[in-house]
Write a protein that holds these residues in place. Structure first.
Motif, PDB file in Angstrom:
ATOM      1  N   GLN A  73       0.928  -1.105   0.167  1.00 27.04           N
ATOM      2  CA  GLN A  73      -0.031   0.049   0.141  1.00 27.04           C
ATOM      3  C   GLN A  73       0.847   1.424  -0.197  1.00 27.04           C
ATOM      4  O   GLN A  73       2.071   1.219   0.638  1.00 27.04           O
ATOM      5  N   LEU A 118      -2.962   6.424   1.492  1.00 25.55           N
ATOM      6  CA  LEU A 118      -3.429   6.387   2.589  1.00 25.55           C
ATOM      7  C   LEU A 118      -3.713   7.671   3.257  1.00 25.55           C
ATOM      8  O   LEU A 118      -4.738   8.048   3.813  1.00 25.55           O
ATOM      9  N   GLN A 126      -7.475   6.807   4.310  1.00 26.65           N
ATOM     10  CA  GLN A 126      -7.530   5.198   4.720  1.00 26.65           C
ATOM     11  C   GLN A 126      -6.860   4.817   5.994  1.00 26.65           C
ATOM     12  O   GLN A 126      -6.050   3.683   6.027  1.00 26.65           O
ATOM     13  N   TYR A 127      -7.465   5.205   7.102  1.00 28.94           N
ATOM     14  CA  TYR A 127      -6.510   4.918   8.272  1.00 28.94           C
ATOM     15  C   TYR A 127      -7.246   3.481   8.663  1.00 28.94           C
ATOM     16  O   TYR A 127      -6.448   2.983   9.678  1.00 28.94           O
ATOM     17  N   THR A 160      -6.609   0.813   7.449  1.00 29.52           N
ATOM     18  CA  THR A 160      -5.476   0.040   6.999  1.00 29.52           C
ATOM     19  C   THR A 160      -4.356   0.103   7.875  1.00 29.52           C
ATOM     20  O   THR A 160      -3.319  -0.550   7.708  1.00 29.52           O
ATOM     21  N   TYR A 200       4.580   1.533   6.642  1.00 27.75           N
ATOM     22  CA  TYR A 200       3.784   2.208   5.583  1.00 27.75           C
ATOM     23  C   TYR A 200       4.671   2.956   4.593  1.00 27.75           C
ATOM     24  O   TYR A 200       5.146   3.676   5.060  1.00 27.75           O
ATOM     25  N   LYS A 248      -9.058  -4.568   7.948  1.00 30.32           N
ATOM     26  CA  LYS A 248      -9.258  -3.189   7.883  1.00 30.32           C
ATOM     27  C   LYS A 248     -10.416  -2.929   8.818  1.00 30.32           C
ATOM     28  O   LYS A 248     -10.733  -1.724   9.417  1.00 30.32           O
TER      29      LYS A 248
END
Length: 400
Positions: A188, A193, A198-199, A201, A209, A310
């Motif tokens: 990812q 993010l 997209q927290y 994930t 990350y 998630k």
């Protein structure tokens, strides 16, 4: 290290509870994303070990139709790009249930999966995909190379963020790959993010990350050099990193420079790029809770679709319990009759939605939006609607 977002404490996201465990305590661990202000790698502390998460795993890749198709397309493209012939050898690390390597097997190309989870590795072998039950390390990579020969292509999709020892894992990749071979990694992209809220994930399986900039440093630690990058829509926005042993890599493609420039423009190599993220995360929580509470006050029913890892970050961060989400459903039979970690929401077979005809279906694997809008089109029959929580609350009236 600087704070990016603090999501409190949650149980491990794949620790789905059997009914006989509901009266037992659950361990919860801090979930606090920080970024290193020297190398700009975003990370959470390795509070749980890979052995705790992966020796028996609840996620089977083959239950996502679009993900299997993504793997098929990748294999077809990789065969052309790398020039894989009948004598080639392909290794996939974290090969799950063989969802990708089955396409390699179908082409008659020799392959091996390296998968630590006993249960999903067994499913791969039953499907005809040779699979070794091991975690990748430099020693494992060397042992595979000694027994099977060097790999022309090593694939590591959606695993590079799951490794607390990035250097050791990267050296394991280098041990596997031929001196003139290729490594393909999908992970990812931190850029999307941050940009798309997209927290969810962020969870304990994901220790890192990545941006392309931080991935270049990580790859170099094991003797690999990035030569190309692709931007993918998977998991809400991923990067596919093409790397080679440093001695044969050559100059990186123009696409590498382009993505690096995008990351720099977004401020991801300075603190300004992270400053507003936690505020936007808090708004996602408030909006979702407000919707669920108001629906309950109106006497409307809301159920979930999917039980992805998630989703458990989202449910725990928002404090959602069965009074607001009666149950969720999942295509994976392994999860049926179990309960989501922390929030204790029942997981049922997908047929339950048609039986109950809820007013709303909260879609937890929002990254599969196109696939699931089509799969769930039947909720139109009774006037039901779909709800997507990320990147912002969206209520969708599906068409029959």
């Amino acid at each position: 290290m600087a704070s990016v977002v603090d999501l409190g404490a949650t149980p491990p996201c794949e620790s789905f509870l059997a009914a006989d465990r509901l009266d037992r305590p659950e361990p919860a661990y801090p979930l606090h994303l920080r970024v290193c202000t020297e190398c700009w790698l975003a990370q959470i502390p390795p509070l749980i070990t890979p052995e705790e998460t992966f020796e028996e795993y609840a996620y089977f890749s083959s239950y996502s139709t679009s993900w299997v198709e993504h793997a098929r397309t990748f294999v077809a493209d990789a065969v052309e790009r790398v020039g894989l012939g009948p004598d080639a050898f392909v290794v996939e690390v974290a090969s799950n249930d063989g969802y990708l390597l089955r396409h390699v097997v179908d082409r008659g190309i020799r392959c091996l999966g390296v998968e630590p989870s006993v249960n999903v590795g067994a499913a791969a072998r039953e499907a005809g995909v040779p699979t070794l039950t091991e975690f990748l390390s430099p020693d494992t990579g060397s042992a595979v190379r000694e027994e099977h020969g060097p790999a022309d292509l090593v694939v590591a999709n959606n695993v590079y963020a799951h490794i607390p020892d990035v250097v050791g894992f990267t050296r394991g990749l280098r041990a596997l790959v031929a001196d003139d071979g290729w490594v393909s990694i999908e992970v990812q992209h931190l850029l999307t993010l941050i940009e798309e809220n997209q927290y969810d994930t962020i969870y304990h399986e994901h220790f890192q990350y990545y941006t392309v900039a931080s991935a270049i440093r990580a790859l170099a630690s094991g003797g690999l050099t990035l030569v190309d990058v692709e931007l993918l829509p998977t998991h809400g926005g991923s990067i596919r990193l093409w790397a080679r042993p440093a001695g044969v890599a050559g100059e990186p493609s123009r696409r590498v420079a382009d993505v690096l420039a995008r990351e720099k423009a977004a401020g991801l190599q300075e603190l300004s790029g992270y400053a507003e993220f936690s505020t936007r995360v808090a708004k996602v929580r408030r909006d979702l809770l407000r919707f669920l509470i108001e629906a309950a006050d109106r006497g409307e029913t809301v159920v979930g679709y999917g039980a992805p890892g998630k989703g458990n970050t989202l449910l725990n961060h928002c404090g959602i319990r069965p009074d607001l989400l009666a149950y969720t459903v999942d295509r994976n039979p392994y999860k049926h009759g179990r309960f989501t970690p922390g929030t204790r929401i029942p997981i049922l077979p997908p047929e339950q939605i048609s039986a109950d005809k809820p007013d709303y279906v909260l879609v937890l694997p929002w990254n599969l939006r196109t696939e699931l809008v089509e799969q769930l089109s039947f909720v139109h029959d009774w006037g039901g609607r779909l709800v997507f929580p990320i990147p912002e609350l969206s209520i969708v009236e599906v068409k029959a």
